[in-house]
Each structure stands twice: as structure tokens, then as C-alpha cells.
Scaffold this motif. Structure first.
Motif, PDB file in Angstrom:
ATOM      1  N   HIS A  78      36.832  47.431  33.581  1.00 23.90           N
ATOM      2  CA  HIS A  78      37.055  46.431  35.503  1.00 23.90           C
ATOM      3  C   HIS A  78      38.066  45.846  35.815  1.00 23.90           C
ATOM      4  O   HIS A  78      38.199  45.401  36.444  1.00 23.90           O
ATOM      5  CB  HIS A  78      36.077  45.584  34.934  1.00 23.90           C
ATOM      6  CG  HIS A  78      35.771  43.827  35.750  1.00 23.90           C
ATOM      7  ND1 HIS A  78      34.730  43.862  36.576  1.00 23.90           N
ATOM      8  CD2 HIS A  78      36.816  43.521  35.671  1.00 23.90           C
ATOM      9  CE1 HIS A  78      35.383  43.097  36.882  1.00 23.90           C
ATOM     10  NE2 HIS A  78      36.557  42.049  36.813  1.00 23.90           N
ATOM     11  N   HIS A  97      39.969  46.102  39.312  1.00 20.95           N
ATOM     12  CA  HIS A  97      40.801  45.345  40.755  1.00 20.95           C
ATOM     13  C   HIS A  97      42.532  45.705  41.275  1.00 20.95           C
ATOM     14  O   HIS A  97      42.453  45.075  42.025  1.00 20.95           O
ATOM     15  CB  HIS A  97      41.276  43.696  39.740  1.00 20.95           C
ATOM     16  CG  HIS A  97      39.902  43.128  39.770  1.00 20.95           C
ATOM     17  ND1 HIS A  97      38.707  41.729  40.632  1.00 20.95           N
ATOM     18  CD2 HIS A  97      39.367  42.211  38.280  1.00 20.95           C
ATOM     19  CE1 HIS A  97      38.050  40.948  40.345  1.00 20.95           C
ATOM     20  NE2 HIS A  97      37.814  41.669  39.004  1.00 20.95           N
ATOM     21  N   TYR A 139      46.172  39.822  36.960  1.00 17.71           N
ATOM     22  CA  TYR A 139      44.725  39.156  37.901  1.00 17.71           C
ATOM     23  C   TYR A 139      44.405  37.748  37.047  1.00 17.71           C
ATOM     24  O   TYR A 139      44.762  37.886  36.062  1.00 17.71           O
ATOM     25  CB  TYR A 139      44.230  40.534  37.183  1.00 17.71           C
ATOM     26  CG  TYR A 139      42.689  40.479  36.762  1.00 17.71           C
ATOM     27  CD1 TYR A 139      41.961  39.831  37.614  1.00 17.71           C
ATOM     28  CD2 TYR A 139      42.756  41.410  35.906  1.00 17.71           C
ATOM     29  CE1 TYR A 139      40.701  40.326  37.353  1.00 17.71           C
ATOM     30  CE2 TYR A 139      41.043  41.486  35.362  1.00 17.71           C
ATOM     31  CZ  TYR A 139      39.754  40.945  36.212  1.00 17.71           C
ATOM     32  OH  TYR A 139      39.115  40.410  36.136  1.00 17.71           O
ATOM     33  N   SER A 160      41.256  35.455  37.225  1.00 18.00           N
ATOM     34  CA  SER A 160      40.040  35.471  37.204  1.00 18.00           C
ATOM     35  C   SER A 160      39.159  34.530  36.241  1.00 18.00           C
ATOM     36  O   SER A 160      39.515  33.654  35.625  1.00 18.00           O
ATOM     37  CB  SER A 160      38.951  36.561  37.346  1.00 18.00           C
ATOM     38  OG  SER A 160      38.673  36.939  36.351  1.00 18.00           O
ATOM     39  N   ASP A 197      35.188  39.271  42.160  1.00 21.14           N
ATOM     40  CA  ASP A 197      34.311  40.993  41.393  1.00 21.14           C
ATOM     41  C   ASP A 197      33.773  41.465  42.641  1.00 21.14           C
ATOM     42  O   ASP A 197      32.631  40.616  43.351  1.00 21.14           O
ATOM     43  CB  ASP A 197      33.527  40.717  40.287  1.00 21.14           C
ATOM     44  CG  ASP A 197      34.364  40.097  39.180  1.00 21.14           C
ATOM     45  OD1 ASP A 197      35.366  40.260  38.446  1.00 21.14           O
ATOM     46  OD2 ASP A 197      33.672  39.662  38.291  1.00 21.14           O
TER      47      ASP A 197
END
Ligand code: ATP
Ligand code: FE2
Length: 331
Positions: A108, A112, A129, A131, A286
């Protein structure tokens, strides 16, 4: 070939369709809004179970193709919440078996980065990154994406979400905190925790909540939370940039839509003469397209997976995956 990707590591269900040239034919998603408290893994998995078939249909319609046109199915194999991942994997296996097409489970976090490279044109960036579930500074080195720095406890988005819930602003917290932060420029001292190249946000969260109990305004706290947390992120990203001597910086993940964070990372990039990139909003958080695209990259390199290799990997590490396509793109 045409790949369908299913994303379901956490509270968002996403389905995307991408061809092998990197054209995104469609990308649709559905977010679970938890009633109160945090995300419950079981609720996330039920959300995926309900929405995946609906979204697959919608993605095919938007792409103007049918099930029989699919050549590959990809799914997010990890990292993420166990029950959510298992539901996603089950859906992908069902599609693979019934359509008799290959299946690939993908990482995953790399999704990104790769959708970011695809949609921005960045070639070899230092990626920040950020999130709800992840906070990593990632860059390519020696055949893999390496994590140069990461959170030692909770992710930044989670910190903002928990703060917001505890003070009664609701979920998700990021946008609420951002809005309130614009109403203040009064900095309240909060713990700034960078350990080596790693970050910690749980002390920051606790301290902010304590100051709230003592009467600090939500505006001041939102402003101070952002300045502190974003300052920490910029420091680590800057050091990764200096260390790797790369010429590009990319900001991605759900928190990347934050304007203040964008300004700060952009400013730092400018000071280092590095180009700064942010994917379009729908590909920051996502999404299914990033999984479909990762599927293309992985499939081209090593083909489909045996079903027994499609077990979910809850703690799938970013640096666990060979990325030969990066080497070849640099030649
Ligand atoms: P992952 O599985 O990668 O951890 P996720 O489930 O957290 O992803 P994302 O859509 O990538 O999903 O990110 C959601 C996070 O982004 C939430 O924590 C939310 O509060 C945060 N966020 C959204 N908008 C903003 C904003 N304007 N400022 C700061 N944070 C934001
Ligand atoms: Fe994510």
C-alpha cells in the motif's frame, strides 16, 4: 493489459482501473465515517464487503469496459488492519478465480509513491507520506524504497483525528484542525520530538489535550499542533533530502491536502533547489488506482502470484519489496 485494483487497508474502500501505459481509466471510492470513537477493524471490513462489489461495477462503467476486459486484479496486501485486508484479499481472489485472470497483492505505501510519480511526473523523489495510519519519509536507494524516517508511535493523521475527537470536533480531524488553525497565530509551546530520523506524535497529542483541559483555545492549539508537527516532518524530510542528494520532493497521503504543510514542504524544497510535487487531491489519499497501477508494475516484473502467496501482510514494510522498475527507469 488492463488492471483492476482494490484498496482496503483501513476505512476507505477504493477501486480503480489502470492500463499498462499508466492511463487511469477510473477510480472510485467510499469512505467509512465512524459514528463515534475510532475505526473498528470489523466495521471497516464490513464496509469493504458491502462496497467492493458496488464499486467494481461503478469503476467498470466509468471506464466503459466489462468484466471480461480485465486482464489482472491487484489488491492492497498490507500494511493495514487485519480484518479489512482479509476482506479485500478475498474479493480479489474471487475475481481472479471467476475471471481466470492473474492476481497480485501489492504494498500500500509503495502505491502512494507510485501513483504520485505517475500523476506528477516526479522521477526519483524523496517522498513524505503522511496519512491516518502512516507517517514515513521514503526514498529509493539500492533497489528498494527505503524508509529514512518514520513515526515511532501514532501517525500524524491519527494524532489530528484523536485530538479532534477528544475536544469534540468530530472525525476526520485534519480538515477541522486546519480550518481552526487559520484563526490563530499564537504559538503555545508543545513537545517537538524528533529522535534521530524518527518522529513521535503521541506526546504532542497528550500535551495538546492537557492544554485544552487547562483552557487553551482550540484555534491556538490547532495552530500550535500544526506548526509543531509539520516542523518535525520538514526537519526529517530535509535531512533525507540532504543525505540522498535527490533533486525532487513529493508530498502524499491524506494529510498532503493540508495547505500549511504544503507551504512548509514547498519552501524547504525551494531552499534546496529541489522540485516539489503533490499528486492531485483524489490520488493523495487512499485510492484504487494506485493499487491497480502498482499491480501493473509488479506484474510486469514477476507475473501473477499463486493463491497461497496472497495471504495478507499486516505489517508489510515499505523496504520489503524489490522495485526493479526504478532501476530501469533511471537508465
Ligand atoms: P492510510 O491507510 O494510508 O493510513 P488513511 O486511511 O489514513 O490512509 P487517507 O485518506 O490517506 O486515509 O488519510 C486520511 C487522513 O488525512 C486523516 O487522518 C485525516 O484527518 C487527514 N486529513 C484529511 N484532510 C486533512 C487536512 N486538510 N489537513 C490535515 N490532515 C488531513
Ligand atoms: Fe494510505
Amino acid at each position: 493489459i488492463i488492471s483492476l485494483g482494490i484498496e482496503g487497508t483501513a476505512e476507505k474502500t477504493g477501486v480503480g482501473i489502470v492500463d499498462s501505459q499508466g492511463n487511469i481509466l477510473s477510480s472510485v471510492g467510499k469512505q467509512l465515517i465512524p459514528p463515534a470513537g475510532g475505526i473498528h477493524p470489523r466495521e471497516a471490513s464490513e464496509h469493504h464487503a458491502y462496497w467492493i462489489p458496488v464499486l467494481v461495477k461503478e469503476a467498470l462503467e466509468k471506464a466503459k469496459i466489462g468484466l471480461k476486459d480485465l486482464d489482472l486484479v491487484a489488491f492492497s496486501q498490507g500494511p493495514g488492519l487485519g480484518p479489512a485486508l482479509r476482506t479485500t484479499a478475498t474479493a480479489a481472489r474471487a475475481l481472479s478465480l471467476s475471471l481466470e485472470i492473474p492476481i497480485v497483492g501489492v504494498n500500500h505505501c509503495l502505491g502512494h509513491v507510485e501513483i504520485g510519480r505517475l500523476t506528477t511526473g516526479a522521477e526519483d523523489p524523496v517522498s513524505l507520506y503522511v496519512s491516518g495510519g502512516n507517517t514515513q519519509v521514503i526514498a529509493f536507494a539500492e533497489g528498494r524504497y527505503r524508509v529514512f524516517g518514520e513515526t515511532l508511535d501514532i501517525a500524524l493523521g491519527n494524532c489530528l483525528d484523536q485530538f479532534s475527537r477528544e475536544v469534540g470536533l468530530g472525525h476526520p480531524g485534519g480538515p477541522k484542525v486546519e480550518k481552526l488553525s487559520r484563526e490563530s497565530s499564537n504559538y503555545i509551546q508543545l513537545p517537538y520530538t524528533v529522535k534521530g530520523m524518527d518522529l513521535s506524535f503521541s506526546g504532542l497529542l497528550t500535551a495538546a489535550l492537557r492544554k485544552r483541559e487547562k483552557g487553551a483555545s482550540l484555534e491556538d492549539l490547532s495552530y500550535s499542533l500544526q506548526e509543531t508537527a509539520f516542523g518535525m516532518l520538514v526537519e526529517v524530510t530535509e535531512r533525507a533530502l540532504a543525505h540522498t542528494q535527490k533533486k525532487e520532493v513529493m508530498l502524499c497521503g491524506g494529510v498532503a491536502v493540508n495547505e500549511r504543510l504544503r507551504d512548509m514542504v514547498s519552501q524547504m524544497s525551494k531552499e534546496h533547489y529541489a522540485d516539489f510535487f503533490i499528486p492531485p487531491g483524489e490520488y493523495c489519499g487512499d485510492n484504487g488506482a494506485m493499487i491497480a497501477w502498482m499491480g501493473q508494475l509488479v506484474y510486469e516484473d514477476r507475473g501473477g502470484q499463486k493463491l497461497k502467496d496472497t495471504k495478507v501482510i499486516q505489517r508489510y514494510r515499505t523496504d520489503q519489496v524489490d522495485v526493479p522498475w526504478m532501476e530501469s527507469s533511471k537508465k
